[in-house]
Design a protein around this motif. Sequence first.
Motif, PDB file in Angstrom:
ATOM      1  N   ALA A  74      16.989  10.250  10.585  1.00  0.00           N
ATOM      2  CA  ALA A  74      16.336  10.633   9.290  1.00  0.00           C
ATOM      3  C   ALA A  74      18.631  11.605   9.900  1.00  0.00           C
ATOM      4  O   ALA A  74      19.127  11.136   8.349  1.00  0.00           O
ATOM      5  CB  ALA A  74      15.729  11.757   9.217  1.00  0.00           C
ATOM      6  N   ARG A  75      19.060  11.705  10.401  1.00  0.00           N
ATOM      7  CA  ARG A  75      20.403  12.068  10.511  1.00  0.00           C
ATOM      8  C   ARG A  75      21.492  10.607  10.076  1.00  0.00           C
ATOM      9  O   ARG A  75      22.481  10.547   9.833  1.00  0.00           O
ATOM     10  CB  ARG A  75      21.292  12.549  11.317  1.00  0.00           C
ATOM     11  CG  ARG A  75      20.026  14.226  11.808  1.00  0.00           C
ATOM     12  CD  ARG A  75      20.452  15.195  12.528  1.00  0.00           C
ATOM     13  NE  ARG A  75      20.887  15.117  13.820  1.00  0.00           N
ATOM     14  CZ  ARG A  75      19.252  14.976  14.763  1.00  0.00           C
ATOM     15  NH1 ARG A  75      18.827  16.229  14.679  1.00  0.00           N
ATOM     16  NH2 ARG A  75      19.906  14.823  16.069  1.00  0.00           N
ATOM     17  N   GLU A  76      21.218   9.306  10.274  1.00  0.00           N
ATOM     18  CA  GLU A  76      21.973   8.080  10.641  1.00  0.00           C
ATOM     19  C   GLU A  76      22.101   8.170   8.863  1.00  0.00           C
ATOM     20  O   GLU A  76      22.098   8.542   8.013  1.00  0.00           O
ATOM     21  CB  GLU A  76      21.062   6.993  10.716  1.00  0.00           C
ATOM     22  CG  GLU A  76      20.622   6.903  11.595  1.00  0.00           C
ATOM     23  CD  GLU A  76      22.153   6.751  13.368  1.00  0.00           C
ATOM     24  OE1 GLU A  76      23.136   6.776  12.755  1.00  0.00           O
ATOM     25  OE2 GLU A  76      22.269   7.390  14.003  1.00  0.00           O
ATOM     26  N   ARG A  77      23.237   7.832   8.294  1.00  0.00           N
ATOM     27  CA  ARG A  77      24.600   7.956   7.405  1.00  0.00           C
ATOM     28  C   ARG A  77      23.622   7.134   6.909  1.00  0.00           C
ATOM     29  O   ARG A  77      23.896   6.979   4.832  1.00  0.00           O
ATOM     30  CB  ARG A  77      25.914   7.378   7.437  1.00  0.00           C
ATOM     31  CG  ARG A  77      26.246   6.326   8.083  1.00  0.00           C
ATOM     32  CD  ARG A  77      27.247   6.086   8.172  1.00  0.00           C
ATOM     33  NE  ARG A  77      27.888   4.185   8.496  1.00  0.00           N
ATOM     34  CZ  ARG A  77      27.494   3.623   7.924  1.00  0.00           C
ATOM     35  NH1 ARG A  77      27.653   3.230   6.505  1.00  0.00           N
ATOM     36  NH2 ARG A  77      27.699   2.129   8.030  1.00  0.00           N
ATOM     37  N   PHE A  78      23.094   6.186   7.342  1.00  0.00           N
ATOM     38  CA  PHE A  78      22.713   4.410   6.271  1.00  0.00           C
ATOM     39  C   PHE A  78      20.921   5.850   6.052  1.00  0.00           C
ATOM     40  O   PHE A  78      20.328   4.685   4.660  1.00  0.00           O
ATOM     41  CB  PHE A  78      22.634   3.176   6.461  1.00  0.00           C
ATOM     42  CG  PHE A  78      21.741   3.670   8.029  1.00  0.00           C
ATOM     43  CD1 PHE A  78      20.835   3.465   7.939  1.00  0.00           C
ATOM     44  CD2 PHE A  78      22.722   3.349   9.668  1.00  0.00           C
ATOM     45  CE1 PHE A  78      19.902   3.871   9.681  1.00  0.00           C
ATOM     46  CE2 PHE A  78      21.490   3.183  10.341  1.00  0.00           C
ATOM     47  CZ  PHE A  78      20.402   3.583  10.537  1.00  0.00           C
ATOM     48  N   MET A  79      20.707   5.876   6.093  1.00  0.00           N
ATOM     49  CA  MET A  79      18.670   7.028   5.391  1.00  0.00           C
ATOM     50  C   MET A  79      18.827   7.213   4.742  1.00  0.00           C
ATOM     51  O   MET A  79      19.399   8.060   4.650  1.00  0.00           O
ATOM     52  CB  MET A  79      18.500   7.466   7.612  1.00  0.00           C
ATOM     53  CG  MET A  79      18.248   6.554   8.415  1.00  0.00           C
ATOM     54  SD  MET A  79      17.315   5.556   7.758  1.00  0.00           S
ATOM     55  CE  MET A  79      15.516   6.309   7.408  1.00  0.00           C
ATOM     56  N   VAL A  80      18.178   6.857   3.234  1.00  0.00           N
ATOM     57  CA  VAL A  80      18.039   8.096   2.450  1.00  0.00           C
ATOM     58  C   VAL A  80      16.838   8.707   2.802  1.00  0.00           C
ATOM     59  O   VAL A  80      16.606   9.801   2.324  1.00  0.00           O
ATOM     60  CB  VAL A  80      17.468   6.454   1.371  1.00  0.00           C
ATOM     61  CG1 VAL A  80      16.998   7.408   0.367  1.00  0.00           C
ATOM     62  CG2 VAL A  80      18.536   5.921   1.388  1.00  0.00           C
ATOM     63  N   ARG A  81      14.818   8.170   3.373  1.00  0.00           N
ATOM     64  CA  ARG A  81      14.025   9.331   3.423  1.00  0.00           C
ATOM     65  C   ARG A  81      13.743   8.516   4.333  1.00  0.00           C
ATOM     66  O   ARG A  81      13.548   7.147   5.159  1.00  0.00           O
ATOM     67  CB  ARG A  81      13.233   9.325   2.285  1.00  0.00           C
ATOM     68  CG  ARG A  81      13.195   7.876   1.512  1.00  0.00           C
ATOM     69  CD  ARG A  81      11.844   7.682   0.912  1.00  0.00           C
ATOM     70  NE  ARG A  81      11.837   6.697   0.086  1.00  0.00           N
ATOM     71  CZ  ARG A  81      10.523   6.796   0.883  1.00  0.00           C
ATOM     72  NH1 ARG A  81       9.764   7.083   1.293  1.00  0.00           N
ATOM     73  NH2 ARG A  81      10.109   4.788  -0.798  1.00  0.00           N
ATOM     74  N   THR A  82      12.781   9.008   5.328  1.00  0.00           N
ATOM     75  CA  THR A  82      11.486   8.380   6.146  1.00  0.00           C
ATOM     76  C   THR A  82      10.582   8.965   5.420  1.00  0.00           C
ATOM     77  O   THR A  82      10.100   9.356   4.995  1.00  0.00           O
ATOM     78  CB  THR A  82      12.134   8.687   7.600  1.00  0.00           C
ATOM     79  OG1 THR A  82      11.479   9.930   8.049  1.00  0.00           O
ATOM     80  CG2 THR A  82      13.047   8.880   8.373  1.00  0.00           C
ATOM     81  N   LYS A  83       9.225   8.069   6.115  1.00  0.00           N
ATOM     82  CA  LYS A  83       7.645   8.609   6.140  1.00  0.00           C
ATOM     83  C   LYS A  83       7.257   8.095   7.761  1.00  0.00           C
ATOM     84  O   LYS A  83       7.568   6.555   7.668  1.00  0.00           O
ATOM     85  CB  LYS A  83       7.483   7.475   5.222  1.00  0.00           C
ATOM     86  CG  LYS A  83       6.256   7.589   5.083  1.00  0.00           C
ATOM     87  CD  LYS A  83       5.029   6.428   3.650  1.00  0.00           C
ATOM     88  CE  LYS A  83       3.535   6.331   3.912  1.00  0.00           C
ATOM     89  NZ  LYS A  83       3.150   5.792   2.433  1.00  0.00           N
ATOM     90  N   SER A  84       6.214   8.591   8.120  1.00  0.00           N
ATOM     91  CA  SER A  84       5.970   8.601   9.452  1.00  0.00           C
ATOM     92  C   SER A  84       4.338   8.286   9.322  1.00  0.00           C
ATOM     93  O   SER A  84       3.786   8.846   8.688  1.00  0.00           O
ATOM     94  CB  SER A  84       6.376  10.031  10.427  1.00  0.00           C
ATOM     95  OG  SER A  84       7.814   9.542  10.284  1.00  0.00           O
TER      96      SER A  84
END
Length: 102
Positions: A74-84
């Motif tokens: 989630a801290r990657e610069r290209f990540m907007v959001r995550t769903k697990s």
Amino acid sequence: MQLDQLDRLIVDALLEDGRATFAQIGHRVGLSAPAVERHPEIVSALTVTGEADAILHILAADVRHFEQVVERIARERFMVRTKSELVMSPLLRREAQGIAAS
């Protein structure tokens, strides 16, 4: 969702070759291979249709380890959001045999 110039370049690359690897697309648009080279817990990464851009399969020792991996991703610069979603147990796993793509 609005596409920026980089997004458009990636989409163009996929339209030209929908089977291109992340590394091939990254090379074409001037990026390094995706961050899954930095997360050894990621055992596969798939592009998908629909709401998500990709599905990552994470192999973790326990739920806390899984949470730590997701937090790093989630801290990657290209990540907007995550769903697990957690897999409780596999119901079927088979290797493709005798199936030819058309």
